[in-house]
Each structure stands twice: as C-alpha cells, then as structure tokens.
Write a protein that holds these residues in place. Structure first.
Motif, PDB file in Angstrom:
ATOM      1  N   VAL A  10       6.054 -34.407  -2.664  1.00  0.00           N
ATOM      2  CA  VAL A  10       6.217 -33.915  -1.819  1.00  0.00           C
ATOM      3  C   VAL A  10       7.344 -33.947  -1.365  1.00  0.00           C
ATOM      4  CG1 VAL A  10       3.794 -34.265  -0.327  1.00  0.00           C
ATOM      5  CG2 VAL A  10       5.809 -35.191   0.576  1.00  0.00           C
ATOM      6  N   LYS A  11       8.182 -32.445  -1.051  1.00  0.00           N
ATOM      7  CA  LYS A  11       9.359 -32.465  -0.926  1.00  0.00           C
ATOM      8  C   LYS A  11       9.831 -32.634   0.608  1.00  0.00           C
ATOM      9  CE  LYS A  11       9.252 -28.565  -4.090  1.00  0.00           C
ATOM     10  NZ  LYS A  11       9.051 -26.794  -4.412  1.00  0.00           N
ATOM     11  N   ASN A  12       9.196 -32.256   1.768  1.00  0.00           N
ATOM     12  CA  ASN A  12       9.686 -33.234   2.895  1.00  0.00           C
ATOM     13  C   ASN A  12       8.492 -34.107   3.568  1.00  0.00           C
ATOM     14  OD1 ASN A  12       9.661 -33.135   5.441  1.00  0.00           O
ATOM     15  ND2 ASN A  12      12.089 -31.900   5.483  1.00  0.00           N
ATOM     16  N   MET A  13       8.598 -35.564   3.356  1.00  0.00           N
ATOM     17  CA  MET A  13       7.791 -35.940   3.021  1.00  0.00           C
ATOM     18  C   MET A  13       7.473 -35.703   5.357  1.00  0.00           C
ATOM     19  SD  MET A  13       5.768 -38.595   3.292  1.00  0.00           S
ATOM     20  CE  MET A  13       6.178 -39.224   1.859  1.00  0.00           C
ATOM     21  N   GLU A  14       8.221 -36.077   6.151  1.00  0.00           N
ATOM     22  CA  GLU A  14       7.891 -36.030   8.035  1.00  0.00           C
ATOM     23  C   GLU A  14       6.926 -34.405   7.636  1.00  0.00           C
ATOM     24  OE1 GLU A  14       7.874 -38.027   9.744  1.00  0.00           O
ATOM     25  OE2 GLU A  14       8.990 -39.258   8.132  1.00  0.00           O
ATOM     26  N   LYS A  15       7.508 -33.484   7.319  1.00  0.00           N
ATOM     27  CA  LYS A  15       6.519 -32.429   7.457  1.00  0.00           C
ATOM     28  C   LYS A  15       5.262 -32.439   6.988  1.00  0.00           C
ATOM     29  CE  LYS A  15      10.221 -28.485   7.752  1.00  0.00           C
ATOM     30  NZ  LYS A  15      11.301 -27.960   6.941  1.00  0.00           N
ATOM     31  N   ALA A  16       5.319 -32.780   5.525  1.00  0.00           N
ATOM     32  CA  ALA A  16       3.755 -33.425   5.025  1.00  0.00           C
ATOM     33  C   ALA A  16       3.123 -34.354   5.767  1.00  0.00           C
ATOM     34  CB  ALA A  16       4.275 -33.845   3.684  1.00  0.00           C
ATOM     35  N   LYS A  17       3.600 -34.787   6.400  1.00  0.00           N
ATOM     36  CA  LYS A  17       2.521 -36.079   6.963  1.00  0.00           C
ATOM     37  C   LYS A  17       2.257 -35.175   8.576  1.00  0.00           C
ATOM     38  CE  LYS A  17       6.248 -39.332   8.020  1.00  0.00           C
ATOM     39  NZ  LYS A  17       5.556 -40.736   8.473  1.00  0.00           N
ATOM     40  N   GLN A  18       2.952 -34.347   9.006  1.00  0.00           N
ATOM     41  CA  GLN A  18       2.037 -33.466   9.712  1.00  0.00           C
ATOM     42  C   GLN A  18       2.123 -32.823   9.528  1.00  0.00           C
ATOM     43  OE1 GLN A  18       5.624 -31.083  11.376  1.00  0.00           O
ATOM     44  NE2 GLN A  18       4.384 -30.711  13.556  1.00  0.00           N
ATOM     45  N   PHE A  19       1.575 -32.008   8.348  1.00  0.00           N
ATOM     46  CA  PHE A  19       0.810 -30.959   8.206  1.00  0.00           C
ATOM     47  C   PHE A  19      -0.330 -31.643   7.830  1.00  0.00           C
ATOM     48  CE2 PHE A  19      -1.243 -28.862   4.569  1.00  0.00           C
ATOM     49  CZ  PHE A  19      -1.313 -27.684   4.547  1.00  0.00           C
ATOM     50  N   TYR A  20      -0.583 -32.988   7.336  1.00  0.00           N
ATOM     51  CA  TYR A  20      -1.878 -33.473   7.039  1.00  0.00           C
ATOM     52  C   TYR A  20      -2.652 -34.105   8.057  1.00  0.00           C
ATOM     53  CZ  TYR A  20      -1.153 -32.372   1.558  1.00  0.00           C
ATOM     54  OH  TYR A  20      -1.452 -31.809   0.521  1.00  0.00           O
ATOM     55  N   HIS A  21      -1.748 -34.307   9.238  1.00  0.00           N
ATOM     56  CA  HIS A  21      -2.465 -34.625  10.630  1.00  0.00           C
ATOM     57  C   HIS A  21      -3.076 -33.128  10.921  1.00  0.00           C
ATOM     58  CE1 HIS A  21      -3.604 -37.250  13.668  1.00  0.00           C
ATOM     59  NE2 HIS A  21      -2.497 -36.263  14.924  1.00  0.00           N
ATOM     60  N   SER A  22      -1.932 -32.160  11.042  1.00  0.00           N
ATOM     61  CA  SER A  22      -2.267 -31.591  12.194  1.00  0.00           C
ATOM     62  C   SER A  22      -3.444 -30.517  11.351  1.00  0.00           C
ATOM     63  CB  SER A  22      -0.938 -30.601  12.514  1.00  0.00           C
ATOM     64  OG  SER A  22      -0.757 -30.040  11.691  1.00  0.00           O
ATOM     65  N   VAL A  23      -3.384 -30.364  10.320  1.00  0.00           N
ATOM     66  CA  VAL A  23      -4.242 -29.383  10.284  1.00  0.00           C
ATOM     67  C   VAL A  23      -5.359 -29.980   9.286  1.00  0.00           C
ATOM     68  CG1 VAL A  23      -4.592 -27.112   7.647  1.00  0.00           C
ATOM     69  CG2 VAL A  23      -2.754 -28.023   8.940  1.00  0.00           C
ATOM     70  N   LEU A  24      -5.504 -30.904   8.989  1.00  0.00           N
ATOM     71  CA  LEU A  24      -6.164 -31.573   8.407  1.00  0.00           C
ATOM     72  C   LEU A  24      -7.176 -33.059   8.885  1.00  0.00           C
ATOM     73  CD1 LEU A  24      -5.666 -31.741   4.160  1.00  0.00           C
ATOM     74  CD2 LEU A  24      -7.794 -29.941   6.000  1.00  0.00           C
ATOM     75  N   GLY A  25      -6.117 -33.387   9.508  1.00  0.00           N
ATOM     76  CA  GLY A  25      -6.965 -34.167  10.810  1.00  0.00           C
ATOM     77  C   GLY A  25      -6.453 -35.322  10.328  1.00  0.00           C
ATOM     78  N   LEU A  26      -5.914 -35.904   8.511  1.00  0.00           N
ATOM     79  CA  LEU A  26      -6.003 -36.965   8.609  1.00  0.00           C
ATOM     80  C   LEU A  26      -4.856 -38.011   9.312  1.00  0.00           C
ATOM     81  CD1 LEU A  26      -5.584 -35.847   4.555  1.00  0.00           C
ATOM     82  CD2 LEU A  26      -7.416 -36.390   5.606  1.00  0.00           C
ATOM     83  N   ASP A  27      -5.061 -39.363   9.245  1.00  0.00           N
ATOM     84  CA  ASP A  27      -4.430 -39.839   9.962  1.00  0.00           C
ATOM     85  C   ASP A  27      -3.734 -40.845   8.742  1.00  0.00           C
ATOM     86  OD1 ASP A  27      -4.969 -39.554  12.364  1.00  0.00           O
ATOM     87  OD2 ASP A  27      -6.487 -40.455  12.273  1.00  0.00           O
ATOM     88  N   ILE A  28      -1.969 -41.675   8.846  1.00  0.00           N
ATOM     89  CA  ILE A  28      -1.440 -42.234   7.954  1.00  0.00           C
ATOM     90  C   ILE A  28      -2.133 -43.976   8.257  1.00  0.00           C
ATOM     91  CG2 ILE A  28       0.578 -43.813   8.145  1.00  0.00           C
ATOM     92  CD1 ILE A  28       1.789 -40.748   9.118  1.00  0.00           C
ATOM     93  N   ILE A  29      -2.423 -44.413   7.691  1.00  0.00           N
ATOM     94  CA  ILE A  29      -2.603 -45.865   7.363  1.00  0.00           C
ATOM     95  C   ILE A  29      -1.760 -46.648   7.049  1.00  0.00           C
ATOM     96  CG2 ILE A  29      -4.256 -47.381   5.886  1.00  0.00           C
ATOM     97  CD1 ILE A  29      -6.175 -45.420   4.936  1.00  0.00           C
ATOM     98  N   ALA A  30      -0.698 -46.398   5.776  1.00  0.00           N
ATOM     99  CA  ALA A  30       0.535 -47.259   5.811  1.00  0.00           C
ATOM    100  C   ALA A  30       1.416 -46.099   5.348  1.00  0.00           C
ATOM    101  CB  ALA A  30       0.835 -48.220   4.439  1.00  0.00           C
ATOM    102  N   ASP A  31       2.558 -46.711   6.390  1.00  0.00           N
ATOM    103  CA  ASP A  31       3.610 -45.439   5.739  1.00  0.00           C
ATOM    104  C   ASP A  31       4.743 -46.648   5.345  1.00  0.00           C
ATOM    105  OD1 ASP A  31       6.460 -44.338   6.273  1.00  0.00           O
ATOM    106  OD2 ASP A  31       5.785 -43.446   8.127  1.00  0.00           O
ATOM    107  N   PHE A  32       5.220 -46.342   4.151  1.00  0.00           N
ATOM    108  CA  PHE A  32       6.291 -47.246   3.916  1.00  0.00           C
ATOM    109  C   PHE A  32       7.592 -46.370   3.050  1.00  0.00           C
ATOM    110  CE2 PHE A  32       2.484 -49.103   2.363  1.00  0.00           C
ATOM    111  CZ  PHE A  32       2.687 -49.894   2.699  1.00  0.00           C
ATOM    112  N   GLY A  33       8.123 -45.824   4.111  1.00  0.00           N
ATOM    113  CA  GLY A  33       9.192 -44.285   3.968  1.00  0.00           C
ATOM    114  C   GLY A  33       8.309 -43.090   2.850  1.00  0.00           C
ATOM    115  N   ALA A  34       9.468 -43.790   1.279  1.00  0.00           N
ATOM    116  CA  ALA A  34       8.685 -43.368   0.386  1.00  0.00           C
ATOM    117  C   ALA A  34       7.641 -43.061   0.441  1.00  0.00           C
ATOM    118  CB  ALA A  34       9.437 -43.100  -0.255  1.00  0.00           C
ATOM    119  N   ASN A  35       6.703 -43.605   0.573  1.00  0.00           N
ATOM    120  CA  ASN A  35       4.888 -43.827   0.268  1.00  0.00           C
ATOM    121  C   ASN A  35       4.682 -43.755   1.590  1.00  0.00           C
ATOM    122  OD1 ASN A  35       2.390 -45.002  -0.484  1.00  0.00           O
ATOM    123  ND2 ASN A  35       3.395 -44.061  -3.151  1.00  0.00           N
ATOM    124  N   VAL A  36       3.664 -42.800   1.533  1.00  0.00           N
ATOM    125  CA  VAL A  36       2.732 -42.949   2.598  1.00  0.00           C
ATOM    126  C   VAL A  36       0.859 -42.759   2.163  1.00  0.00           C
ATOM    127  CG1 VAL A  36       1.735 -41.506   4.638  1.00  0.00           C
ATOM    128  CG2 VAL A  36       4.188 -41.702   3.709  1.00  0.00           C
TER     129      VAL A  36
END
Length: 155
Positions: A10-36
């Motif tokens: 992904v080109k923008n991690m923060e935007k990607a995390k928000q997209f996958y959470h808000s659109v598909l309801g996916l939650d973060i299990i682990a966030d290592f910055g460059a890998n989520v």
C-alpha cells in the motif's frame, strides 16, 4: 506447510488501515508500522518496504493490474452495497450484479487499485432460490451444481 495470509503493498498505510476498517470492518491485530496484520488474514505492507524486500524499483511494482482480487462474503449483500454507496471515494469495477449461477457480487478498488469482491455466500444463494419457490433439483440445475451440494447448503 500451511497458507497463513495474503500481503498487499500500500502507498499510504494510515489511509489503507482506515479504508479496510471503515469499508470492510477489518480490525488491526498487529501494527508494526511498515507491516500491519488485519483480521481476515490480510497483511498490509508499505510500498517502500515491499519494494526493498523484493529488490525492485518503483516502476517494477504495478498497482491496478486487474489480475487478482481479495474476496469477501456478506450474507446481506444489499445492505453492504448500500453501505458502500456512502463512501464517496469508492471506484467500482462494477456495481452489484448477479452472476448466471445466482450469486450477487460487487467489485471495487481499494485506494491502491487492488480489486475487492464482496459476494453473498453460496448457502445464501441456495436459500434465496428455495425461498423463491424453486425445488432443490431446480436450484441445482440453475446453479449448475450437484444436488448433494444444494442439500448440504440447506442442512
């Protein structure tokens, strides 16, 4: 050996995390910055980290190639499609439609042009046809699946 997950760059991690959470309801299990790691077996990797891992230049990584998709199911596909309409930045591959075998699906791109498909489960398709008055045999013929499969979906 066992398969464990899918990783997408992904080109923008923060935007990607928000997209996958808000659109598909996916939650973060682990966030290592460059890998989520997200629920559902999806990992997001920053573009820069990914290209370094695979020893490629920027121009060798092609987004929007239309050759793969992430596939999800939702038993209430109409509600999901209506929810999707609330997101102004969604670019559709195609809106909600019904395949010849009866499954209804919608396909759209994430922010980095990875295709996402959301479809109703085949169990829901079978039950919808049965509820619509078709016999098990008619459902099997319409969906081009064995009768045993239809019966198993109703069990």
């Amino acid at each position: 050996m066992k398969y464990t997950s899918t990783l997408i760059a992904v080109k923008n991690m923060e935007k990607a995390k928000q997209f996958y959470h808000s659109v598909l309801g996916l939650d973060i299990i682990a966030d290592f910055g460059a890998n989520v790691t997200l629920t559902g077996g999806i990992n997001l990797q920053t573009f820069d980290t990914w290209k370094d891992f695979i020893h490629k230049q920027d121009n060798e990584i092609i987004f929007g190639n239309n050759a793969t998709e992430l596939y999800f199911e939702d038993d209430d596909i109409e509600s999901f499609a209506a929810k999707l309409e609330n997101f102004k930045n969604i670019e559709y591959v195609h809106p909600l439609f019904e395949h010849p075998w009866g499954q209804r699906v919608v396909r759209f791109y994430d922010l980095d042009k990875h295709i996402i498909e959301v479809g109703e489960s085949m169990v829901v398709v079978v039950k919808r046809f049965i509820d619509g008055g078709l016999t098990e045999e008619e459902v099997a013929a319409h969906m081009d699946v064995p009768l045993d499969y239809v019966v198993s979906c109703l069990a």
